[in-house]
Design a protein around this motif. Structure first.
Motif, PDB file in Angstrom:
ATOM      1  N   PRO A 179       0.856  -1.163   0.016  1.00  0.00           N
ATOM      2  CA  PRO A 179      -0.041   0.214  -0.132  1.00  0.00           C
ATOM      3  C   PRO A 179       0.891   1.353   0.026  1.00  0.00           C
ATOM      4  O   PRO A 179       1.932   1.236   0.603  1.00  0.00           O
ATOM      5  CB  PRO A 179      -0.899  -0.096   1.215  1.00  0.00           C
ATOM      6  CG  PRO A 179       0.107  -0.913   2.131  1.00  0.00           C
ATOM      7  CD  PRO A 179       0.764  -2.083   1.308  1.00  0.00           C
ATOM      8  N   ILE A 180       0.375   2.412  -0.725  1.00  0.00           N
ATOM      9  CA  ILE A 180       1.008   3.576  -0.471  1.00  0.00           C
ATOM     10  C   ILE A 180       0.017   4.354   0.189  1.00  0.00           C
ATOM     11  O   ILE A 180      -0.840   4.672  -0.243  1.00  0.00           O
ATOM     12  CB  ILE A 180       1.256   4.415  -1.839  1.00  0.00           C
ATOM     13  CG1 ILE A 180       2.227   3.404  -2.965  1.00  0.00           C
ATOM     14  CG2 ILE A 180       1.653   5.494  -1.940  1.00  0.00           C
ATOM     15  CD1 ILE A 180       3.399   3.202  -2.325  1.00  0.00           C
ATOM     16  N   ASP A 181       0.617   4.702   1.379  1.00  0.00           N
ATOM     17  CA  ASP A 181      -0.201   5.607   2.444  1.00  0.00           C
ATOM     18  C   ASP A 181      -0.215   7.195   2.070  1.00  0.00           C
ATOM     19  O   ASP A 181      -1.110   7.674   2.289  1.00  0.00           O
ATOM     20  CB  ASP A 181       0.352   5.364   3.806  1.00  0.00           C
ATOM     21  CG  ASP A 181       0.315   3.755   4.072  1.00  0.00           C
ATOM     22  OD1 ASP A 181      -0.940   3.201   3.737  1.00  0.00           O
ATOM     23  OD2 ASP A 181       1.342   3.370   4.405  1.00  0.00           O
ATOM     24  N   TYR A 182       0.712   7.705   1.804  1.00  0.00           N
ATOM     25  CA  TYR A 182       0.930   9.085   1.342  1.00  0.00           C
ATOM     26  C   TYR A 182       1.832   9.186   0.194  1.00  0.00           C
ATOM     27  O   TYR A 182       2.676   8.263  -0.162  1.00  0.00           O
ATOM     28  CB  TYR A 182       1.687   9.814   2.472  1.00  0.00           C
ATOM     29  CG  TYR A 182       1.093   9.597   3.952  1.00  0.00           C
ATOM     30  CD1 TYR A 182       0.076  10.422   4.312  1.00  0.00           C
ATOM     31  CD2 TYR A 182       1.425   8.692   4.739  1.00  0.00           C
ATOM     32  CE1 TYR A 182      -0.663  10.432   5.573  1.00  0.00           C
ATOM     33  CE2 TYR A 182       0.854   8.541   5.901  1.00  0.00           C
ATOM     34  CZ  TYR A 182      -0.196   9.246   6.236  1.00  0.00           C
ATOM     35  OH  TYR A 182      -0.911   9.181   7.474  1.00  0.00           O
ATOM     36  N   TYR A 183       1.953  10.567  -0.477  1.00  0.00           N
ATOM     37  CA  TYR A 183       2.541  10.622  -1.604  1.00  0.00           C
ATOM     38  C   TYR A 183       3.021  12.211  -1.598  1.00  0.00           C
ATOM     39  O   TYR A 183       2.602  13.065  -0.722  1.00  0.00           O
ATOM     40  CB  TYR A 183       1.907  10.389  -2.874  1.00  0.00           C
ATOM     41  CG  TYR A 183       0.876  11.470  -3.157  1.00  0.00           C
ATOM     42  CD1 TYR A 183       1.203  12.501  -3.862  1.00  0.00           C
ATOM     43  CD2 TYR A 183      -0.287  11.297  -2.690  1.00  0.00           C
ATOM     44  CE1 TYR A 183       0.415  13.352  -4.046  1.00  0.00           C
ATOM     45  CE2 TYR A 183      -1.283  12.070  -3.064  1.00  0.00           C
ATOM     46  CZ  TYR A 183      -1.005  13.202  -3.620  1.00  0.00           C
ATOM     47  OH  TYR A 183      -2.085  14.267  -3.894  1.00  0.00           O
ATOM     48  N   ALA A 184       4.088  12.264  -2.105  1.00  0.00           N
ATOM     49  CA  ALA A 184       4.828  13.808  -2.327  1.00  0.00           C
ATOM     50  C   ALA A 184       5.310  14.104  -3.659  1.00  0.00           C
ATOM     51  O   ALA A 184       6.111  13.192  -4.510  1.00  0.00           O
ATOM     52  CB  ALA A 184       5.809  14.088  -1.195  1.00  0.00           C
ATOM     53  N   THR A 185       5.024  15.182  -4.310  1.00  0.00           N
ATOM     54  CA  THR A 185       5.393  15.349  -5.785  1.00  0.00           C
ATOM     55  C   THR A 185       6.039  16.749  -5.717  1.00  0.00           C
ATOM     56  O   THR A 185       5.717  17.523  -5.130  1.00  0.00           O
ATOM     57  CB  THR A 185       4.372  15.376  -6.766  1.00  0.00           C
ATOM     58  OG1 THR A 185       3.238  16.307  -6.594  1.00  0.00           O
ATOM     59  CG2 THR A 185       3.555  14.041  -7.221  1.00  0.00           C
ATOM     60  N   VAL A 186       7.106  16.647  -6.494  1.00  0.00           N
ATOM     61  CA  VAL A 186       7.977  17.894  -6.655  1.00  0.00           C
ATOM     62  C   VAL A 186       8.607  18.200  -7.956  1.00  0.00           C
ATOM     63  O   VAL A 186       9.059  17.345  -8.347  1.00  0.00           O
ATOM     64  CB  VAL A 186       9.053  18.054  -5.531  1.00  0.00           C
ATOM     65  CG1 VAL A 186      10.088  16.946  -5.830  1.00  0.00           C
ATOM     66  CG2 VAL A 186       9.611  19.497  -5.474  1.00  0.00           C
ATOM     67  N   ASN A 187       8.308  19.074  -8.619  1.00  0.00           N
ATOM     68  CA  ASN A 187       8.876  19.434  -9.920  1.00  0.00           C
ATOM     69  C   ASN A 187      10.365  20.019  -9.827  1.00  0.00           C
ATOM     70  O   ASN A 187      10.724  20.323  -8.651  1.00  0.00           O
ATOM     71  CB  ASN A 187       7.886  20.239 -10.799  1.00  0.00           C
ATOM     72  CG  ASN A 187       7.859  21.935 -10.076  1.00  0.00           C
ATOM     73  OD1 ASN A 187       8.527  22.430  -9.489  1.00  0.00           O
ATOM     74  ND2 ASN A 187       6.897  22.546 -10.842  1.00  0.00           N
ATOM     75  N   PHE A 188      10.967  20.243 -10.831  1.00  0.00           N
ATOM     76  CA  PHE A 188      12.193  20.955 -10.600  1.00  0.00           C
ATOM     77  C   PHE A 188      12.496  22.123  -9.998  1.00  0.00           C
ATOM     78  O   PHE A 188      13.295  22.363  -8.904  1.00  0.00           O
ATOM     79  CB  PHE A 188      12.861  21.099 -12.109  1.00  0.00           C
ATOM     80  CG  PHE A 188      13.351  19.742 -12.996  1.00  0.00           C
ATOM     81  CD1 PHE A 188      12.977  18.546 -12.252  1.00  0.00           C
ATOM     82  CD2 PHE A 188      13.649  19.894 -14.223  1.00  0.00           C
ATOM     83  CE1 PHE A 188      13.304  17.223 -12.989  1.00  0.00           C
ATOM     84  CE2 PHE A 188      13.854  18.576 -15.025  1.00  0.00           C
ATOM     85  CZ  PHE A 188      13.700  17.322 -14.496  1.00  0.00           C
ATOM     86  N   GLU A 189      11.582  23.228 -10.101  1.00  0.00           N
ATOM     87  CA  GLU A 189      11.660  24.279  -9.473  1.00  0.00           C
ATOM     88  C   GLU A 189      11.442  24.087  -7.786  1.00  0.00           C
ATOM     89  O   GLU A 189      12.087  24.614  -7.035  1.00  0.00           O
ATOM     90  CB  GLU A 189      10.607  25.415 -10.077  1.00  0.00           C
ATOM     91  CG  GLU A 189      11.196  25.927 -11.262  1.00  0.00           C
ATOM     92  CD  GLU A 189      12.694  26.566 -11.336  1.00  0.00           C
ATOM     93  OE1 GLU A 189      12.825  27.410 -10.648  1.00  0.00           O
ATOM     94  OE2 GLU A 189      13.347  26.162 -12.335  1.00  0.00           O
TER      95      GLU A 189
END
Length: 193
Positions: free
Chosen positions: A91-101
Motif C-alpha cells: 500500500p502507498i499511504d502518502y505521496y509527495a510530488t515535486v517539480n524541478f523548481e
C-alpha cells in the motif's frame, strides 16, 4: 491495499516520492523523472528508501497495458500510485510530488545538502541558456540548482540510471538530515508549502 487507515508516527507507512519533469509540458502532465518509495517503521525506528528506475517496464492499470513506469504519470498521480502499489504489491499511504523548481527551492530553503560525490562529472543546468555544472569527487555542499543537476545526470555515469538512482537517494537522505537540524525545524511550514 489497506483495510483501515494508518497513522504516521504510530504505524508503519509507505510514502511515494515523485520527482516530476513538467517543464516540457508547461506544468501540465509530464513524466516522473524520479520514483522512490520510503517506508517508515516507528517500532524499529527505521527508514528504507527504494528507487524504481524510470524505464522499468510495468503494467499500468489506468492504461491497461505494459509501459515504462514513468509514463503512468501522464494519467495523473493517482495512476502512478496505483501502478506502484500493483508493481510492488504494497500500500502507498502518502505521496509527495515535486517539480524541478520546487526541488531547487526546497534544497535552498534548508541551506543546501552535503553529498559525497562518487567521481568527477558535469551536468547541464535545467534552464536556458544551459550551462555546465562541474562536480569533483569527494564531499561537496550543493545548493538547489547544483543538487538538481547532481540528481539528474545519467549519461556520464558508468552505472547509467542505477548510478543516478543512487545519487537521488543520497540527495533525499542528505535533505532529511538537513531538515532535522534545529534551524530548519523552525521553517517546517515554509519547506512544506
Amino acid at each position: 491495499k489497506r483495510e483501515e487507515a494508518v497513522k504516521f508516527g504510530k504505524d508503519p507507512v509507505s510514502i511515494l516520492l515523485l520527482g516530476v519533469e513538467d517543464y516540457a509540458s508547461s506544468g501540465n502532465g509530464g513524466r516522473t523523472d524520479s520514483i522512490m518509495v520510503a517506508t517508515f517503521n516507528p517500532d524499529s525506528k527505521t527508514m528504507k528508501l527504494l528507487s524504481i528506475p524510470r524505464d522499468t517496464k510495468v503494467y499500468i492499470p489506468s492504461k491497461d497495458k505494459e509501459d515504462k513506469i514513468n509514463h503512468a504519470y501522464n494519467n495523473g498521480k493517482e495512476s502512478t500510485i496505483e501502478t506502484v502499489e500493483d508493481f510492488l504489491d504494497i500500500p502507498i499511504d502518502y505521496y509527495a510530488t515535486v517539480n524541478f523548481e520546487g526541488f531547487k527551492e526546497i534544497i535552498d530553503e534548508i541551506g543546501g545538502v552535503e553529498v559525497d560525490v562518487p567521481f568527477d562529472f558535469w551536468e547541464y543546468t535545467d534552464t536556458y541558456p544551459r550551462e555546465k555544472i562541474y562536480f569533483e569527487k569527494g564531499i561537496s555542499q550543493l545548493n538547489g540548482e547544483e543538487a538538481l543537476a547532481y540528481a539528474r545526470m545519467r549519461k556520464r555515469d558508468p552505472n547509467g540510471d542505477f548510478g543516478r538512482n543512487d545519487r537521488q537517494k543520497q540527495i533525499v537522505m542528505a535533505a532529511i538530515d538537513s531538515m532535522i537540524k534545529p534551524k530548519n525545524l523552525l521553517k517546517v511550514d515554509e519547506i512544506a508549502a
